[in-house]
Design an enzyme around this catalytic site. Structure first.
Site, PDB file in Angstrom:
ATOM      1  N   HIS A 280       0.825  -1.212   0.000  1.00 20.44           N
ATOM      2  CA  HIS A 280       0.000   0.000   0.000  1.00 20.44           C
ATOM      3  C   HIS A 280       0.862   1.267   0.000  1.00 20.44           C
ATOM      4  CE1 HIS A 280      -3.438  -2.560   0.435  1.00 20.44           C
ATOM      5  NE2 HIS A 280      -3.064  -2.967   1.640  1.00 20.44           N
TER       6      HIS A 280
ATOM      7  N   ASP B 109      -5.108  -8.241  -3.262  1.00 21.17           N
ATOM      8  CA  ASP B 109      -5.378  -8.010  -1.837  1.00 21.17           C
ATOM      9  C   ASP B 109      -6.658  -8.680  -1.356  1.00 21.17           C
ATOM     10  OD1 ASP B 109      -5.306  -7.063   0.741  1.00 21.17           O
ATOM     11  OD2 ASP B 109      -5.308  -4.952   0.234  1.00 21.17           O
TER      12      ASP B 109
END
Length: 446
Positions: free
Chosen positions: A268, A319
């Protein structure tokens, strides 16, 4: 040694699209030779029509989150309210049900052209935190699932020890915790690498591993030259809590404890100060962007351009599996940046494909994958150029067509180690992937 020859109607060879390419694959599942200018399929060759690219690397996955698709799109909320729904699903999984779900999820990935997955694995123990008879039963279930689905796995076994900056795990998190980083290291050392399987490490986040135990995880990875991943600055609340607890940002805290480096990937890296970006880049720490999850959870748009310019290699992950489509992840990274800056063309199609292929594989400890070249692992995928999404552009623009118009639905073939895993859009060992997904997810509903 006997060779298998694949004839590629069009192939992306790092910077350009070449028509008529023959790949010779040896019995070890590696590319023995790449021959261009082969206008027609050689006798006995396996014909792959469309654009063939190196296999896609999904550098960040939580397989069980696939069971949340649809459910967490109801109503409003934040990452933190989403997390409560995730905990409820996690509580229901057993090694057997996790294997069944993960096999279907990894088969969905193969259908999407993914040949390697980085599984960020923190669901270790039985409910209440009691270890299974085999303390790595859940990790072994994931490894077996990837094997049956036909893709490679880097199991990023994750240290998750605290509810936040030293607080004891809450009841939902007891399944995740080994108690201490030393106990984590002892357990994970029982996992063994094998064909198609790499064992790496992960720090769930700076909130979930106390600062004085970060270096234990980093040393374990360093000693084994293994990849090390960490969720980093995904939410501003994490940054604020870290500043309150330690007087420094999460990136600075990781640097202080020897976590950053060329084998480390921050997942991220969304909310970063300029000094954080410089630290990530100067240490060659990678960045895994997960745009479809980051937008689904309203986390924000990470500074991918600045991170790459600073020296951070970019990779991509699906993810939470709001969708499983690495082509969508690639174009979303570019399109998000266009929305933020109101300018176009931050990455070329070739650069985005490298993030989804070679750089993604490198982040997973697979530097010999992600390229159509002699000596590389024979992992590749073919995207149709005649679907309603991809028909029309001239073949020399096939890379741009794939990145900016194609979807996972356009994948026709996936080859791993020279073996056809998906042929003509059909998975060869999990023939009804939708049914496998539906049944395994239905079994988890309370």
């Amino acid at each position: 040694m006997p060779l298998t020859t694949y004839w590629l109607e069009h192939a992306w060879l790092d910077t350009n699209v070449e028509p008529g390419v023959a790949l010779d694959v040896d019995s070890d599942g590696r590319i023995a030779a790449v021959r261009t200018g082969v206008d027609a399929p050689p006798p006995g060759a396996v014909v792959l029509r469309g654009l063939t690219i190196p296999g896609l690397a999904n550098a960040h996955s939580h397989a069980f989150h696939r069971a949340l698709r649809g459910t967490v799109q109801v109503g409003s909320g934040t990452f933190w309210t989403w997390r409560e729904v995730m905990y409820n699903v996690a509580q229901r999984l057993t090694p057997d049900s996790y294997f069944t779900l993960a096999r279907a999820v990894y088969a969905e990935m193969a259908l999407a052209g993914i040949t390697a997955v980085g599984e960020f694995h923190y669901l270790h123990h039985a409910p209440g935190g009691t270890p299974y008879a085999d303390p790595n039963a859940m990790g072994e279930a994931l490894i077996a699932a990837a094997g049956e689905a036909g893709i490679r796995i880097t199991l990023l076994d994750t240290a998750y020890l605290s509810a936040g900056f030293g607080a004891a795990p809450d009841p939902h998190q007891l399944r995740f915790s080994d108690g201490t980083a030393e106990a984590w290291a002892e357990r994970v050392s029982g996992l063994k690498e094998r064909d198609g399987v790499r064992i790496g490490a992960a720090i769930h986040s700076v909130r979930a591993v106390p600062a004085d135990q970060l270096s234990t995880v980093a040393r374990w990875a360093q000693d084994r030259q293994a990849p090390l991943h960490v969720h980093l600055s995904e939410q501003t609340a994490e940054n604020d809590a870290c500043l309150a607890a330690h007087g420094r940002t999460p990136t600075q805290l990781l640097a202080d404890h020897g976590v950053l480096g060329a084998r480390t990937t921050g997942v991220h890296n969304t909310h970063m100060r300029d000094a954080d970006i410089a630290l990530i880049g100067s240490t060659s720490t990678g960045t895994c962007m997960c745009p479809t999850t980051e937008r689904d959870l309203a986390d924000g748009i990470g500074p991918a351009v600045a991170l790459q310019r600073a020296g951070s290699p970019l990779s991509l992950g699906s993810d939470s599996h709001a969708v499983i489509d690495l082509l969508e992840e690639a174009r979303a990274m570019e399109l998000n940046e266009r929305l933020r800056t109101r300018t176009r063309g931050h990455w070329t199609a070739a650069a985005l494909l490298r993030a989804a292929t070679a750089d993604g594989h490198a982040a997973l400890g697979l530097p010999d994958a992600g390229a159509l070249e002699a000596g590389a692992l024979a992992d590749f995928t073919t995207i149709a150029l005649d679907s309603v999404r991809t028909a029309g552009p001239v073949p020399r623009l096939a890379a741009e067509t794939a990145v900016f118009a194609a979807s996972a639905a356009d994948v026709r073939h996936t080859v791993v180690g020279g073996r056809h895993v998906v042929r003509d859009g059909v998975h060869q060992t999990v023939p009804d992937v939708p049914r496998a997904l539906a049944d395994s997810i239905a079994a988890l509903r309370g």
